[in-house]
Design an enzyme around this catalytic site. Sequence first.
Site, PDB file in Angstrom:
ATOM      1  N   SER A  46       0.654  -1.162  -0.166  1.00 18.43           N
ATOM      2  CA  SER A  46       0.016   0.027   0.016  1.00 18.43           C
ATOM      3  C   SER A  46       0.881   1.168  -0.017  1.00 18.43           C
ATOM      4  O   SER A  46       1.619   1.450  -0.848  1.00 18.43           O
ATOM      5  CB  SER A  46      -0.868   0.091   1.022  1.00 18.43           C
ATOM      6  OG  SER A  46      -1.954   0.785   1.054  1.00 18.43           O
ATOM      7  N   HIS A  58      -7.698  -5.375  -0.600  1.00 18.62           N
ATOM      8  CA  HIS A  58      -6.599  -4.617  -0.847  1.00 18.62           C
ATOM      9  C   HIS A  58      -5.328  -5.475  -0.372  1.00 18.62           C
ATOM     10  O   HIS A  58      -5.381  -6.259   0.461  1.00 18.62           O
ATOM     11  CB  HIS A  58      -6.752  -3.500   0.223  1.00 18.62           C
ATOM     12  CG  HIS A  58      -5.573  -2.640   0.390  1.00 18.62           C
ATOM     13  ND1 HIS A  58      -4.887  -1.856  -0.809  1.00 18.62           N
ATOM     14  CD2 HIS A  58      -5.167  -2.064   1.438  1.00 18.62           C
ATOM     15  CE1 HIS A  58      -3.973  -1.389  -0.361  1.00 18.62           C
ATOM     16  NE2 HIS A  58      -4.084  -1.203   0.909  1.00 18.62           N
ATOM     17  N   ASP A  63      -9.197  -3.727  -6.292  1.00 17.17           N
ATOM     18  CA  ASP A  63      -8.709  -3.077  -4.975  1.00 17.17           C
ATOM     19  C   ASP A  63      -9.424  -2.017  -4.803  1.00 17.17           C
ATOM     20  O   ASP A  63      -9.357  -1.133  -5.525  1.00 17.17           O
ATOM     21  CB  ASP A  63      -7.379  -2.962  -5.339  1.00 17.17           C
ATOM     22  CG  ASP A  63      -6.660  -2.661  -3.763  1.00 17.17           C
ATOM     23  OD1 ASP A  63      -7.177  -1.939  -2.766  1.00 17.17           O
ATOM     24  OD2 ASP A  63      -5.448  -3.024  -3.532  1.00 17.17           O
TER      25      ASP A  63
END
Length: 523
Positions: free
Chosen positions: A232, A491, A463
């Site tokens: 991320s 995610h 996502d």
Amino acid sequence: MTPRLPRRALPALAALLLALPVGCSGPGDAQSAGGPASRPPLAERVSADTSPALRTYYDQQLGWTPCDGEPEPGADPDEPVLQCATLKVPLDYAAPGGRDIDVPVLRVPAADPAHRVGSLLLNPGGPGISGVRLARRWQGNQGPLRDRFDLVGFDPRASGGTVPVTCLDDRTREQWTATDDPAYDHGRVLADACEAKYADVLPHVGTRDTARDMDVLRGALGERKLDFYGMSYGTYLGVLYAEEFPDRTGRLVLDGAVERSTDLMHLNGEQAVATETAFRAYAAGCAADGASCPLGDDPDTAPGRLADFLDGLKDHPLTASDGRRVTAALAWAGVIDGLSEGHYNWPRLRAALDPALARGEADELLKLADGTTGRDEDGHYDTSSDAYAAIHCADAPLAPSDADLRAALAELAVRAPLTSRHDTRVTLLDPDCRPWPYRSTERPHTVTAPGSAPILVIGGTEDPVTPYPWAQRMAAGLQHGVLLTRDGDGHISWGRSGCVRDAAAAFLVDGVLPAEGTHCASD
């Protein structure tokens, strides 16, 4: 406004980080980035920065000791001994002779030291999440990464134990997270509190400074090249490292790409569209269960009903058994963050939402919200929200003009009409850096990192937190980027696909990249 904080996705990490490697397949033949034989021996990997003022930082010796609560080495040969140390770095890299700061570091030694490749640095994302905590969790992993690497976590600036930024007290934070009052100036309240306590630190907690810390850590670990797994927001940290130190990149894996070729407001708008898709899918999935779904049995109308319920909490908040009110702000934050885990998390969302929808029972919905806002059972909040804002605002150079904001809000109302309904500004200004006391010198741009080693970028097609186009743009922008696609929702891909895990491990351990165009299925 209220913080959405979907990028933190903390509830998803426990399942993701303990996933075990299984098989992988993809089209075409794999391409090699150089196997272990092409890498210099460990003893030859040490390289200090050329700046004399920084050389002492690069050459420092880390004093590894068993972490608190760990047995002494050899006490139990079946249990890894977690090792902790403190890295010294300059607060301001433009004035390295000034104030030093301490960076906590945790190392899980390779389980197969005879075949050790080196050190693998880890970052869990956020921004604002402790990398030390991530490395501690990864000790339970099995497979080639655990066997062949020392797994190393460190706390990025403003996070964990590295100049932690804690701006709001618990009482203020309680109101700040729960209010539905449109006149409540979240941005100003937080900015003033942070400036009062951390005016000297705020200019130095941006991602580029943390990337420089990561290179000092590389040197202190005795590694000539950096091997890194970033998730991320950690992918943005990874590409900025590659931009700063392309000749020192080893094998970088960037999972759930956050790219900054445009400003934060427009990126947040793209994220809102992806979240809208996940929101509609969840509500439609509930309706498909028929009579058991409080949203009815029509998949077309269920998403609107859910949005109406959440919005209705502005005027009619629910009351939990402890007397706390569940406002629209809290409920929206909990639901949107809960969507980050994809359809695997739908049962948890149902357990929180169904009692609230059907009977007005708010306890489980409040627990969902508390997990998002970082509140524990005793009413204390963690520091991740303040760190999140401090790091983002240190990276965000410009505040949008009123005209740009109005245009973006109009576009958002069309592209994400449900998930932006509570307060469209919080969707685009996450966080609101307009009143921030420090204005960053960073500028949105495509990172190309010429001269870097090959970099593996991983993106999930559905996502809801880091939309797939971000991974496509990041990989295409990098001079030596390779895109690996996971088909599916949720995610971060590491814990969602054995194919992804195998591909990442093959690259990190043996330098073998997946072929261009490879797609992995979700487990």
